[in-house]
Motif scaffolding. Sequence first.
Motif, PDB file in Angstrom:
ATOM      1  N   ALA A  63       0.830  -1.207   0.000  1.00 34.56           N
ATOM      2  CA  ALA A  63       0.000   0.000   0.000  1.00 34.56           C
ATOM      3  C   ALA A  63       0.862   1.253   0.000  1.00 34.56           C
ATOM      4  N   THR A  64       0.287   2.311  -0.550  1.00 33.03           N
ATOM      5  CA  THR A  64       0.952   3.611  -0.472  1.00 33.03           C
ATOM      6  C   THR A  64       0.706   4.198   0.909  1.00 33.03           C
ATOM      7  N   ARG A  65       1.359   5.329   1.188  1.00 28.42           N
ATOM      8  CA  ARG A  65       1.240   5.920   2.534  1.00 28.42           C
ATOM      9  C   ARG A  65      -0.190   6.364   2.835  1.00 28.42           C
ATOM     10  N   ASN A  66      -0.862   6.862   1.778  1.00 21.27           N
ATOM     11  CA  ASN A  66      -2.215   7.398   2.009  1.00 21.27           C
ATOM     12  C   ASN A  66      -3.286   6.509   1.370  1.00 21.27           C
ATOM     13  N   ASP A  84       3.716   1.453  10.844  1.00 19.89           N
ATOM     14  CA  ASP A  84       4.697   2.163  10.019  1.00 19.89           C
ATOM     15  C   ASP A  84       5.085   1.410   8.755  1.00 19.89           C
ATOM     16  N   ARG A  85       4.464   0.311   8.485  1.00 17.65           N
ATOM     17  CA  ARG A  85       4.815  -0.453   7.274  1.00 17.65           C
ATOM     18  C   ARG A  85       3.987   0.016   6.076  1.00 17.65           C
ATOM     19  N   PRO A  86       4.564  -0.057   4.879  1.00 18.17           N
ATOM     20  CA  PRO A  86       3.787   0.354   3.693  1.00 18.17           C
ATOM     21  C   PRO A  86       2.919  -0.789   3.157  1.00 18.17           C
ATOM     22  N   GLU A  87       2.149  -1.366   4.015  1.00 14.54           N
ATOM     23  CA  GLU A  87       1.268  -2.464   3.583  1.00 14.54           C
ATOM     24  C   GLU A  87       0.041  -2.545   4.496  1.00 14.54           C
ATOM     25  N   ILE A  88      -0.960  -3.217   3.985  1.00 10.37           N
ATOM     26  CA  ILE A  88      -2.191  -3.440   4.763  1.00 10.37           C
ATOM     27  C   ILE A  88      -2.276  -4.918   5.099  1.00 10.37           C
ATOM     28  N   LEU A 106      -8.220  -1.755  -5.611  1.00 13.58           N
ATOM     29  CA  LEU A 106      -8.430  -1.024  -6.865  1.00 13.58           C
ATOM     30  C   LEU A 106      -7.948   0.409  -6.721  1.00 13.58           C
ATOM     31  N   SER A 107      -7.041   0.787  -7.550  1.00 15.79           N
ATOM     32  CA  SER A 107      -6.506   2.156  -7.636  1.00 15.79           C
ATOM     33  C   SER A 107      -6.353   2.824  -6.264  1.00 15.79           C
ATOM     34  N   GLY A 108      -5.526   2.237  -5.449  1.00 21.03           N
ATOM     35  CA  GLY A 108      -5.185   2.838  -4.162  1.00 21.03           C
ATOM     36  C   GLY A 108      -6.231   2.671  -3.086  1.00 21.03           C
ATOM     37  N   THR A 109      -7.235   1.830  -3.309  1.00 23.23           N
ATOM     38  CA  THR A 109      -8.269   1.608  -2.292  1.00 23.23           C
ATOM     39  C   THR A 109      -8.459   0.104  -2.080  1.00 23.23           C
ATOM     40  N   ILE A 110      -8.532  -0.287  -0.819  1.00 26.01           N
ATOM     41  CA  ILE A 110      -8.837  -1.679  -0.490  1.00 26.01           C
ATOM     42  C   ILE A 110     -10.321  -1.741  -0.112  1.00 26.01           C
ATOM     43  N   TYR A 111     -11.076  -2.504  -0.871  1.00 30.94           N
ATOM     44  CA  TYR A 111     -12.520  -2.637  -0.627  1.00 30.94           C
ATOM     45  C   TYR A 111     -12.803  -3.999   0.010  1.00 30.94           C
ATOM     46  N   ILE A 112     -13.584  -3.968   1.084  1.00 30.16           N
ATOM     47  CA  ILE A 112     -14.109  -5.216   1.647  1.00 30.16           C
ATOM     48  C   ILE A 112     -15.598  -4.983   1.886  1.00 30.16           C
ATOM     49  N   ASP A 113     -16.433  -5.744   1.226  1.00 25.68           N
ATOM     50  CA  ASP A 113     -17.878  -5.534   1.346  1.00 25.68           C
ATOM     51  C   ASP A 113     -18.545  -6.865   1.673  1.00 25.68           C
ATOM     52  N   LEU A 114     -18.711  -7.096   2.972  1.00 29.86           N
ATOM     53  CA  LEU A 114     -19.327  -8.347   3.416  1.00 29.86           C
ATOM     54  C   LEU A 114     -20.815  -8.397   3.085  1.00 29.86           C
ATOM     55  N   VAL A 115     -21.455  -7.237   3.007  1.00 30.95           N
ATOM     56  CA  VAL A 115     -22.892  -7.198   2.697  1.00 30.95           C
ATOM     57  C   VAL A 115     -23.118  -7.655   1.259  1.00 30.95           C
ATOM     58  N   ASN A 128     -15.118 -11.019  12.521  1.00 23.60           N
ATOM     59  CA  ASN A 128     -14.326 -10.084  13.330  1.00 23.60           C
ATOM     60  C   ASN A 128     -13.010  -9.773  12.625  1.00 23.60           C
ATOM     61  N   PHE A 129     -12.773  -8.485  12.427  1.00 27.24           N
ATOM     62  CA  PHE A 129     -11.589  -8.057  11.662  1.00 27.24           C
ATOM     63  C   PHE A 129     -10.521  -7.466  12.574  1.00 27.24           C
ATOM     64  N   VAL A 130      -9.288  -7.739  12.240  1.00 25.88           N
ATOM     65  CA  VAL A 130      -8.148  -7.004  12.791  1.00 25.88           C
ATOM     66  C   VAL A 130      -7.335  -6.556  11.578  1.00 25.88           C
ATOM     67  N   ILE A 131      -7.281  -5.236  11.390  1.00 24.58           N
ATOM     68  CA  ILE A 131      -6.651  -4.711  10.171  1.00 24.58           C
ATOM     69  C   ILE A 131      -5.554  -3.719  10.566  1.00 24.58           C
ATOM     70  N   LYS A 132      -4.421  -3.827   9.912  1.00 26.75           N
ATOM     71  CA  LYS A 132      -3.342  -2.868  10.154  1.00 26.75           C
ATOM     72  C   LYS A 132      -3.066  -2.110   8.860  1.00 26.75           C
ATOM     73  N   VAL A 133      -2.979  -0.785   8.996  1.00 22.84           N
ATOM     74  CA  VAL A 133      -2.824   0.070   7.810  1.00 22.84           C
ATOM     75  C   VAL A 133      -1.734   1.108   8.076  1.00 22.84           C
ATOM     76  N   PRO A 134      -1.151   1.699   7.023  1.00 18.67           N
ATOM     77  CA  PRO A 134      -0.220   2.820   7.239  1.00 18.67           C
ATOM     78  C   PRO A 134      -0.909   3.964   7.990  1.00 18.67           C
ATOM     79  N   ARG A 135      -0.122   4.691   8.790  1.00 16.26           N
ATOM     80  CA  ARG A 135      -0.717   5.709   9.672  1.00 16.26           C
ATOM     81  C   ARG A 135      -1.470   6.812   8.924  1.00 16.26           C
ATOM     82  N   LEU A 136      -1.014   7.116   7.707  1.00 14.13           N
ATOM     83  CA  LEU A 136      -1.645   8.221   6.971  1.00 14.13           C
ATOM     84  C   LEU A 136      -2.809   7.747   6.094  1.00 14.13           C
TER      85      LEU A 136
END
Lengths: 274, 258
Positions: A63-66, A84-88, A106-115, A128-136
């Motif tokens: 992933a990118t920073r933002n 602080d890692r560049p990944e999700i 898709l194009s800088g966005t991670i989509y998760i749609d359980l519905v 139940n989700f545990v997700i880690k993302v870049p701070r920005l």
Amino acid sequence: MIRNLKYEPRVLMHTKPGKAHPLIQLVLTRKTTILLWLSVVFFFAPILNEVSAQRRFSRNYPATRNVRLQLLNRSGTVEVEGWDRPEISISAYLENPAANIAPQSLSGTIYIDLVKDNQGRNGVGNVNFVIKVPRLSIVDIETRMGNLSVTNINGGLVRAMISTEGDITLTNIGAGAVDAQNGIGDIFFDGEMRSGGHYRFTSIRGNINLRIPFNSSFRLVATAPSTRNISLGSFGNSNMNLLGNGRSVVGRFGNGSSTLTITNHRGSISFIRR
Amino acid sequence: MRVLMQNTLKRELRTKMNCGECQKKISVFLDNELDEITSATVRSHLALCAECAKVCEDFAAILESCRLEKPSEILPPNSQALWCRISNTIESEINPGPKSAEVQKSWFGRVWQVSFSQAGSAVLGIALISSLLTVVGIRNYIEPTAEDFTSRTDASQTTIEKVLSKVGLADTPQEARMRRFQEQRAAIEYWNNRVQQRRVQWDNKMRDAFDRNLNEIDQAVGEYTTILQQDPQDDLSGEMLDSALNEKMNLLRAFSDL
């Protein structure tokens, strides 16, 4: 034979007056042990069964920073944490192994749609989700039911929405815009307010607590029409005005460089100095 | 005999053109615009008549001085405009009560007689005023959308809206609010129908949570409605009712997909 049969128990029972026969004692002890084991199995079997039935989903995305995370869950808890890692990193625990989960990047966005992934299906259960993302990162999470938690995020937006019941906990947030909304449940925000930022907290019934630094600057519209319980704490000053017989507080703190809108229809609003 | 003949000729020539006729023609005579015969007659009369000769000399002197002087010293600045003003003044004195159309006409006539700098100032002023009106109009148009979730109130109503609502060309905030509530209720009914078809598929936990939340929102809606029935001017309750109905609509819409 009959006499013997009748006699034996008597003999067994009265071999040593006041004490049971060792054989009976052994049987009784074994019975207790067996009963104990059976009860243990009876009580823990469903849990063990459940544990064995759960499915774990795990996946990492560069992933990118933002990067933007957009998650829509049906039921279950969601924990998002900045790192602080560049990944999700996405870890999901599915109560029902048959539930579908198909994240998309898709194009800088991670989509998760359980519905959408489980539309029209019965018994999807909690995910139940545990997700880690870049701070920005931009974090946009929503669930129909269950708690949401976001920590250590300094990106452009944090949006957390629960359609019905659940608590929202936002800690160590420095985002430019925050939007937290739930039905029945508490909202807790602990973070900083950026100049020019927009912050909105809405609940039907619960407690909204904001823990912010004293050097914050905002224009406030806080409304709690049913309870009229609005506690500004250290942030109360002469620029704050009570409206509608105390149902609403409108005013400015500092130079008013950000906007803060809080609405709690049937609950309280409290400010805590950080 | 000779003197007698001269006197007779003088008398004849004088009788041919009297002094009045001669003086009328002097100006044209000096401009050399008379035909030869008339010019000869005038010349003969001037030669015999001292009085007309004096008039002719005076005319000639005036014309000579006009030729020598610069035209700017003789003519007033913008002489045409001056003559028009004089003409208008005379006309207004002759006709003291002109009709309104005539007044309008003369007013327009005067407008066209402004100098370039005046016209420029007028154009600049019109441009400035129209720019200001445009800015105010745009702000008034944009402002309502900038509001968070609330409906319009007396306080947030723009001046233009107030004027229009007083004239009857626009809704008052209360009317607008009632219309909005009707729209929201219609949307709620639509989504509720969809939810009723879907809710059979939900598990018990989900169904109970949905019902509890819907009940909570309905209680809030009931409270605000009661307050508004007692005091229709209570804008805060109006805003809260609007917000609660939105919450209800969003909840139903969210669950209509499950």
